[in-house]
Scaffold this motif. Structure first.
Motif, PDB file in Angstrom:
ATOM      1  N   UNK A  15      -2.507 -18.184   5.164  1.00 55.46           N
ATOM      2  CA  UNK A  15      -2.419 -18.696   6.521  1.00 55.46           C
ATOM      3  C   UNK A  15      -3.529 -19.684   6.848  1.00 55.46           C
ATOM      4  N   UNK A  16      -3.839 -20.572   5.904  1.00 51.94           N
ATOM      5  CA  UNK A  16      -5.006 -21.446   6.059  1.00 51.94           C
ATOM      6  C   UNK A  16      -4.645 -22.902   6.319  1.00 51.94           C
ATOM      7  N   UNK A  65       5.636 -17.783   2.598  1.00 52.57           N
ATOM      8  CA  UNK A  65       5.484 -16.797   3.673  1.00 52.57           C
ATOM      9  C   UNK A  65       5.036 -15.487   3.037  1.00 52.57           C
ATOM     10  N   UNK A  66       3.831 -15.035   3.361  1.00 56.14           N
ATOM     11  CA  UNK A  66       3.354 -13.800   2.746  1.00 56.14           C
ATOM     12  C   UNK A  66       4.149 -12.613   3.271  1.00 56.14           C
ATOM     13  N   UNK A  94      -0.652 -14.588   9.697  1.00 53.65           N
ATOM     14  CA  UNK A  94      -0.126 -13.696  10.714  1.00 53.65           C
ATOM     15  C   UNK A  94       0.803 -14.397  11.681  1.00 53.65           C
ATOM     16  N   UNK A  95       1.599 -13.609  12.373  1.00 58.14           N
ATOM     17  CA  UNK A  95       2.491 -14.104  13.413  1.00 58.14           C
ATOM     18  C   UNK A  95       2.404 -13.168  14.612  1.00 58.14           C
ATOM     19  N   UNK A  96       2.922 -13.610  15.744  1.00 57.19           N
ATOM     20  CA  UNK A  96       2.989 -12.775  16.942  1.00 57.19           C
ATOM     21  C   UNK A  96       4.428 -12.657  17.430  1.00 57.19           C
ATOM     22  N   UNK A 114       5.555  -6.911   8.641  1.00 58.59           N
ATOM     23  CA  UNK A 114       5.797  -7.480   7.313  1.00 58.59           C
ATOM     24  C   UNK A 114       4.725  -8.499   6.946  1.00 58.59           C
ATOM     25  N   UNK A 115       4.418  -9.395   7.859  1.00 57.19           N
ATOM     26  CA  UNK A 115       3.436 -10.445   7.544  1.00 57.19           C
ATOM     27  C   UNK A 115       2.017  -9.879   7.513  1.00 57.19           C
ATOM     28  N   UNK A 116       1.625  -9.192   8.579  1.00 61.20           N
ATOM     29  CA  UNK A 116       0.242  -8.727   8.679  1.00 61.20           C
ATOM     30  C   UNK A 116      -0.054  -7.571   7.725  1.00 61.20           C
ATOM     31  N   UNK A 117       0.701  -6.500   7.818  1.00 58.72           N
ATOM     32  CA  UNK A 117       0.362  -5.288   7.078  1.00 58.72           C
ATOM     33  C   UNK A 117       0.881  -5.337   5.645  1.00 58.72           C
ATOM     34  N   UNK A 118       2.184  -5.589   5.485  1.00 58.78           N
ATOM     35  CA  UNK A 118       2.731  -5.653   4.125  1.00 58.78           C
ATOM     36  C   UNK A 118       2.175  -6.859   3.382  1.00 58.78           C
ATOM     37  N   UNK A 119       2.016  -7.985   4.086  1.00 54.81           N
ATOM     38  CA  UNK A 119       1.463  -9.173   3.449  1.00 54.81           C
ATOM     39  C   UNK A 119       0.044  -8.951   2.967  1.00 54.81           C
ATOM     40  N   UNK A 120      -0.753  -8.252   3.757  1.00 55.96           N
ATOM     41  CA  UNK A 120      -2.110  -7.909   3.323  1.00 55.96           C
ATOM     42  C   UNK A 120      -2.066  -7.006   2.108  1.00 55.96           C
ATOM     43  N   UNK A 121      -1.192  -6.012   2.138  1.00 52.83           N
ATOM     44  CA  UNK A 121      -1.064  -5.093   1.003  1.00 52.83           C
ATOM     45  C   UNK A 121      -0.648  -5.810  -0.271  1.00 52.83           C
TER      46      UNK A 121
END
Length: 306
Positions: A15-16, A65-66, A94-96, A114-121
């Motif tokens: 997300x950079x 898309x992570x 991340x998304x909102x 999916x993006x924040x938690x699963x993507x981080x994992x």
């Protein structure tokens, strides 16, 4: 400081393409790291890579898309193919989908998680595997939020995901310690497109952007809100040799503030022989263990009176 030198290191920042993520990528590149830029928008990726290289840094880009394992592996592979290794991962994407509980749909919830938690994992797992194979340690930096620490109105999905990210940081700090890989969560506060919409902040941030004047002290100190660049120093520190003994922490930064968040712990404990019935808890609660309940929610910002 020599140990803040990241030459020879390779970082992936999800997300950079813009905002905080771009500030992180630029800061890492300025310290000498080669950077893999990631975003869902090709134009944003190309612009970020061009900006970093124009400033003398090394960068390549991946449009993805992570969330799923394939995207995570593409990011790790891009780092290895372009620069030979992977030393630092910053999970910023991340998304909102903000809505109150009774209006939040399954899709609203699942998309953010999916993006924040699963993507981080998935990204941390792929990076952790590569770093362990290299055998030279590494740095995994997970981006959380004050909403994950305190909750926030209308952000069931986001707050839950960001709280989970801090929990994963603590867990992975234990699991990856033997491999010399540190894992920390960063809790940033900055003037982004999201925070600019907060009524107490909006006019002040807009005036600062219009005139080029710095944000006032009450924002930078009391609220800990500054520019995206204000947050980037913490990312560089956590990616560096200077932080080799820092792991499993949730660290907040923004404006002029730097803060170490406490881990959840028992605030008060009482005992009853034979255990607690509902009646006994009711008798104890208000004047005993529950006399000083914890606060919840992010405190509403309040500008000083003119």
């Amino acid at each position: 400081m020599p140990y803040m030198d990241l030459h020879g290191k390779v970082a992936v920042v999800t997300g950079s393409g813009r905002g905080l993520g771009l500030a992180y990528a630029q800061a890492l590149a300025a310290a000498g790291a080669a950077v893999v830029v990631n975003d869902v928008d090709q134009g944003a990726v190309d612009a970020a890579v061009a900006t970093i290289t124009a400033q003398g840094g090394k960068a390549t880009g991946v449009v993805a898309a992570v969330g799923d394992s394939e995207a995570a592996q593409r990011l790790v592979d891009a780092a290895v193919q372009a620069f030979g290794r992977l030393d630092v991962l910053v999970t910023n994407a991340g998304i909102l989908r903000d809505r109150v509980l009774w209006k939040m749909t399954d899709d609203d919830f699942d998309a953010v998680v999916r993006v924040h938690l699963r993507g981080t994992f998935t990204c941390a797992r792929a990076a952790g595997i590569r770093m362990r194979e290299q055998g030279t340690g590494g740095r995994i930096i997970l981006i959380s939020s004050p909403a994950g620490q305190r909750g926030n109105f209308g952000q069931t999905n986001y707050a839950a995901a960001k709280a989970g990210i801090v929990a994963m940081a603590r867990t992975w700090a234990m699991e990856l310690a033997k491999a010399g890989i540190t894992v920390n969560a960063v809790v940033p506060v900055a003037a982004t497109e999201m925070t600019k919409t907060i009524p107490a902040f909006a006019p002040v941030v807009a005036e600062s952007e219009r005139t080029g004047a710095p944000l006032p002290d009450w924002l930078r100190k009391d609220e800990g809100l500054g520019t995206v660049e204000d947050v980037a120093g913490l990312i560089t520190f956590l990616a560096s040799e200077a932080s080799k003994d820092v792991t499993g922490q949730a660290i907040g930064t923004g404006g002029d503030r730097l803060a170490l968040w406490a881990h959840p712990k028992e605030k008060a404990v009482v005992f009853a022989d034979g255990g607690w019935s509902a009646d006994a808890i009711a008798a104890e609660w208000h004047d005993g263990i529950g006399a000083e309940p914890e606060t919840y929610g992010i405190p509403a910002p309040k500008a000083p009176e003119a």
